[in-house]
Design an enzyme around this catalytic site. Structure first.
Site, PDB file in Angstrom:
ATOM      1  N   ASP A  21      44.330  -4.227  13.281  1.00 20.46           N
ATOM      2  CA  ASP A  21      44.262  -5.540  12.631  1.00 20.46           C
ATOM      3  C   ASP A  21      42.894  -6.184  12.830  1.00 20.46           C
ATOM      4  OD1 ASP A  21      45.233  -7.631  11.131  1.00 20.46           O
ATOM      5  OD2 ASP A  21      46.308  -8.587  12.775  1.00 20.46           O
ATOM      6  N   ASN A  69      52.071  -5.837   2.822  1.00 22.43           N
ATOM      7  CA  ASN A  69      50.674  -5.878   2.365  1.00 22.43           C
ATOM      8  C   ASN A  69      50.525  -5.787   0.836  1.00 22.43           C
ATOM      9  OD1 ASN A  69      49.449  -4.119   5.309  1.00 22.43           O
ATOM     10  ND2 ASN A  69      49.360  -6.310   4.892  1.00 22.43           N
TER      11      ASN A  69
HETATM   12  C1  IPE Z   1      49.944  -5.592  10.052  1.00 21.65           C
HETATM   13  O1  IPE Z   1      48.814  -6.389   9.846  1.00 21.65           O
HETATM   14  C2  IPE Z   1      49.922  -4.428   9.122  1.00 21.65           C
HETATM   15  C3  IPE Z   1      48.846  -3.478   9.357  1.00 21.65           C
HETATM   16  C4  IPE Z   1      48.007  -3.459  10.333  1.00 21.65           C
HETATM   17  C5  IPE Z   1      48.756  -2.437   8.367  1.00 21.65           C
HETATM   18  P1  IPE Z   1      48.856  -7.694   8.919  1.00 21.65           P
HETATM   19  O2  IPE Z   1      47.528  -8.317   9.034  1.00 21.65           O
HETATM   20  O3  IPE Z   1      49.328  -7.337   7.568  1.00 21.65           O
HETATM   21  O4  IPE Z   1      49.987  -8.548   9.645  1.00 21.65           O
HETATM   22  P2  IPE Z   1      50.272 -10.107   9.632  1.00 21.65           P
HETATM   23  O5  IPE Z   1      50.403 -10.517   8.211  1.00 21.65           O
HETATM   24  O6  IPE Z   1      49.104 -10.773  10.289  1.00 21.65           O
HETATM   25  O7  IPE Z   1      51.521 -10.253  10.432  1.00 21.65           O
HETATM   26  C1  IPE Z   2      44.132  -4.847   9.031  1.00 18.65           C
HETATM   27  O1  IPE Z   2      43.195  -5.837   8.841  1.00 18.65           O
HETATM   28  C2  IPE Z   2      44.184  -3.863   7.891  1.00 18.65           C
HETATM   29  C3  IPE Z   2      45.372  -3.978   7.038  1.00 18.65           C
HETATM   30  C4  IPE Z   2      46.379  -4.766   7.224  1.00 18.65           C
HETATM   31  C5  IPE Z   2      45.386  -3.116   5.879  1.00 18.65           C
HETATM   32  P1  IPE Z   2      43.494  -7.121   7.984  1.00 18.65           P
HETATM   33  O2  IPE Z   2      43.142  -6.822   6.562  1.00 18.65           O
HETATM   34  O3  IPE Z   2      44.885  -7.588   8.211  1.00 18.65           O
HETATM   35  O4  IPE Z   2      42.461  -8.159   8.569  1.00 18.65           O
HETATM   36  P2  IPE Z   2      42.732  -9.676   8.958  1.00 18.65           P
HETATM   37  O5  IPE Z   2      43.940  -9.697   9.825  1.00 18.65           O
HETATM   38  O6  IPE Z   2      42.941 -10.411   7.682  1.00 18.65           O
HETATM   39  O7  IPE Z   2      41.499 -10.095   9.661  1.00 18.65           O
HETATM   40 MG    MG Z   3      45.734  -8.821   9.544  1.00 20.19          MG
END
Ligand code: IPE
Ligand code: IPE
Ligand code: MG
Length: 245
Positions: A21, A69
């Protein structure tokens, strides 16, 4: 001193799961678009895969795309799907060279054809590799997985292959997409968020949770080593008292 030297190789977690993340925030901090963060996240994937394999971890599960997502802006979703194809194709030679087997969990039927094709090809080409299994969680949701398992078990009862009282944890686990894979002893989440976000709910019943503020694109082997070291300093009691261990 090498960060690896603090790790006790006899007490390694067999399975490490990672919620990767912070790609978007990392990019934003640099004044760049979110997709720039995802691209740089691939470097961390490569580092951590190599780092886990080289110390002897047997299973590494990476949460790459959750069912939730899909609600992101469509250009970000498409970029992530393209990145998946590109990465699997590019990394295939390295996976093979390093004797790493690729697997995937999640509802792959909803992935674009090109992404699914690249993924299935990678899985097929690495299926006999034995050093470590790299599991990508794609269009994954733990509640979805649990519902699927419930349906599978219910079907078996309906087909008279099982009676309701024969349903136990083992039977249920066998119906999950992680069947045959040991539960992760260690779950790492980067970026400072301290939630599970619908990841491996059944399998992490007794996992040690490790949260770090490092954004995923900056996560390197030394961070992995630090997480393992932290894990090794914990007392896993499984309900017992300290004295009983
Ligand atoms: C969790 O991260 C899913 C992945 C790392 C693929 P998100 O960034 O989507 O999760 P939330 O929305 O902060 O809970
Ligand atoms: C994790 O990084 C990757 C996926 C969930 C695909 P994020 O895209 O969630 O990055 P933040 O949490 O918005 O910084
Ligand atoms: Mg994230």
């Amino acid at each position: 001193m090498d960060s690896k030297s603090n790790i006790n190789l006899d007490k390694l977690p067999k399975h490490i799961a990672v919620i990767m993340d912070g790609n978007g925030r990392w990019a934003k901090q640099k004044g760049m678009p979110r997709v720039f963060g995802h691209r740089n996240g691939v470097t961390a994937v490569r580092e951590i895969t190599e780092g886990a394999a080289e110390i002897g971890v047997k299973y590494l599960t990476l949460y790459a795309f959750s069912t939730e997502n899909w609600s992101r802006p469509s250009f970000e979703v498409s970029a992530l799907m393209r990145l998946l194809v590109e990465t699997v194709r590019k990394e295939l030679a390295t996976l093979t060279k390093n004797n790493i087997r690729l697997q995937a969990i999640g509802d792959l039927s909803r992935l674009p054809d090109s992404s699914r094709k690249a993924l299935l090809e990678g899985i097929e080409k690495t299926k006999n590799n034995t050093r470590m299994t790299l599991i990508l969680a794609l269009n994954y949701s733990a509640r979805w997985e649990i519902m699927q398992a419930v349906k599978t078990v219910a079907q078996k009862v309906s087909d008279k292959e099982l009676t309701p009282d024969q349903i136990n944890e083992q039977v249920f686990e066998g119906a999950l997409s992680t069947a045959g894979i040991p539960d992760p002893e260690l779950l790492i989440r980067t970026s400072g968020e301290t939630r599970i976000s619908n990841f491996l709910l059944w399998q992490i019943a007794y996992s040690e949770l490790y949260f770090t503020s490092v954004f995923w694109p900056e996560f390197r082997k030394e961070h992995l080593h630090k997480a393992i070291e932290d894990f090794q300093n914990r007392e896993r009691r499984f309900g017992k008292t300290s004295e009983q261990l």
